[in-house]
Design a protein around this motif. Structure first.
Motif, short mmCIF file in Angstrom:
data_model
loop_
_atom_site.label_atom_id
_atom_site.label_comp_id
_atom_site.label_asym_id
_atom_site.label_seq_id
_atom_site.Cartn_x
_atom_site.Cartn_y
_atom_site.Cartn_z
N SER A 1 -7.27 -1.18 2.52
CA SER A 1 -6.68 0.00 1.89
C SER A 1 -7.80 0.73 1.15
O SER A 1 -8.84 0.15 0.82
CB SER A 1 -5.58 -0.42 0.92
OG SER A 1 -6.15 -1.08 -0.20
N GLU A 2 -7.57 2.00 0.87
CA GLU A 2 -8.59 2.80 0.18
C GLU A 2 -8.88 2.24 -1.21
O GLU A 2 -10.03 2.18 -1.64
CB GLU A 2 -8.13 4.26 0.09
CG GLU A 2 -9.21 5.21 -0.36
CD GLU A 2 -10.43 5.26 0.58
OE1 GLU A 2 -11.55 5.42 0.05
OE2 GLU A 2 -10.28 5.12 1.80
N LYS B 1 2.01 -2.23 4.70
CA LYS B 1 2.10 -1.06 5.56
C LYS B 1 1.81 0.19 4.73
O LYS B 1 2.43 0.44 3.71
CB LYS B 1 3.48 -0.96 6.19
CG LYS B 1 3.53 -0.04 7.38
CD LYS B 1 4.79 -0.27 8.18
CE LYS B 1 4.53 0.17 9.60
NZ LYS B 1 5.53 -0.29 10.52
N GLN B 2 0.83 0.97 5.21
CA GLN B 2 0.44 2.21 4.54
C GLN B 2 0.28 3.29 5.60
O GLN B 2 -0.56 3.16 6.48
CB GLN B 2 -0.86 2.02 3.77
CG GLN B 2 -0.75 1.02 2.65
CD GLN B 2 -2.03 0.93 1.84
OE1 GLN B 2 -3.09 1.38 2.25
NE2 GLN B 2 -1.91 0.33 0.67
N GLU B 3 1.08 4.32 5.49
CA GLU B 3 1.03 5.44 6.43
C GLU B 3 1.10 4.96 7.88
O GLU B 3 0.23 5.24 8.70
CB GLU B 3 -0.23 6.28 6.20
CG GLU B 3 -0.28 6.88 4.81
CD GLU B 3 -1.58 7.63 4.57
OE1 GLU B 3 -2.27 7.98 5.54
OE2 GLU B 3 -1.87 7.88 3.38
N ALA B 4 2.12 4.22 8.21
CA ALA B 4 2.45 3.76 9.56
C ALA B 4 1.51 2.71 10.14
O ALA B 4 1.61 2.37 11.29
CB ALA B 4 2.55 4.95 10.52
N GLU B 5 0.57 2.19 9.35
CA GLU B 5 -0.26 1.09 9.84
C GLU B 5 -0.52 0.10 8.70
O GLU B 5 -0.45 0.45 7.53
CB GLU B 5 -1.59 1.60 10.41
CG GLU B 5 -2.50 2.27 9.41
CD GLU B 5 -3.79 2.76 10.06
OE1 GLU B 5 -4.13 2.32 11.16
OE2 GLU B 5 -4.46 3.58 9.43
N TYR B 6 -0.79 -1.14 9.08
CA TYR B 6 -1.04 -2.17 8.08
C TYR B 6 -2.50 -2.16 7.65
O TYR B 6 -3.39 -2.01 8.48
CB TYR B 6 -0.67 -3.55 8.63
CG TYR B 6 0.81 -3.81 8.59
CD1 TYR B 6 1.41 -4.30 7.44
CD2 TYR B 6 1.62 -3.53 9.68
CE1 TYR B 6 2.77 -4.54 7.38
CE2 TYR B 6 2.98 -3.76 9.64
CZ TYR B 6 3.55 -4.27 8.48
OH TYR B 6 4.89 -4.49 8.44
N LYS B 7 -2.70 -2.31 6.35
CA LYS B 7 -4.03 -2.39 5.76
C LYS B 7 -4.09 -3.62 4.86
O LYS B 7 -3.09 -4.02 4.25
CB LYS B 7 -4.35 -1.15 4.92
CG LYS B 7 -4.46 0.13 5.72
CD LYS B 7 -5.75 0.15 6.50
CE LYS B 7 -5.94 1.50 7.18
NZ LYS B 7 -7.23 1.56 7.86
#
Length: 191
Positions: A106-107, A175-181
């Motif tokens: 993630s960011e 899940k972040q913005e339709a994808e897993y991070k």
């Protein structure tokens, strides 16, 4: 010293010796059982230990019951790729492993690790992952998926001498913005 006193002394010596042997035997068994605790308990063992069953006999610690097979498979692959990149440390370029792992993080996690500079030591100059295995984790947090990734590889010292290494990474994905991070990682943490 009388014969009776000598017999009593021998008897006490035997009792003390047996006591030491028994306590030594019992103390050797405790570390062996704690090594088994290094692995994440299966969802069945957690359920048997008194985890409250939810409706429809679901186990709240079994992430396979609340996530799709596709999500589980994709997060397992992301966790393995993340550990492969994240564990490959090189003291000559201490932020390289963070940059390699960036696509999986993630960011917020990336920014946090970017600020933390690692350095090598005399015994820890470079890490080369060789084998990655993934095991399931008991997880009652419905917002994340977790995997235990076991990395086996070599650790090189400053002289280029290699030693085998095994590290356990508990990887947390969200899940972040339709994808897993990857939003968190813990290394070699005992249960």
């Amino acid at each position: 010293m009388s014969v009776q006193q000598k017999k009593m002394l021998v008897f006490l010596s035997v009792v003390v010796f047996l006591g030491i042997m028994i306590s030594s035997f019992l103390s050797k068994e405790k570390p062996a059982s704690s090594q088994g605790e290094k692995q994440a308990p299966s969802s069945e063992s957690v359920q048997k230990e008194g985890a409250p069953p939810t409706q429809n006999n679901e186990n709240p610690y079994d992430q396979t019951q609340r996530n799709t097979k596709e999500d589980l498979q994709s997060t397992k692959e992301i966790a393995k790729e993340f550990v492969k990149a994240f564990s490959s440390f090189n003291a000559k370029n201490p932020s390289e492993h963070i940059e390699k792992a960036k696509p999986y993080m993630s960011e917020d996690m990336y920014e946090n690790y970017k600020k933390q500079k690692e350095r090598g030591t005399f015994t820890y100059d470079k890490v080369v992952p060789k084998n990655l295995e993934t095991t399931e984790v008991s997880n009652n947090n419905t917002d994340v998926i977790q995997w235990n990734v076991i990395m086996q590889g070599d650790v090189y010292d400053v002289n280029g001498n290699a030693e085998p290494e095994e590290d356990w990474y508990l990887v947390t994905l969200e899940k972040q913005e339709a994808e897993y991070k990857v939003v968190g990682v813990r290394v070699n943490v005992s249960n």
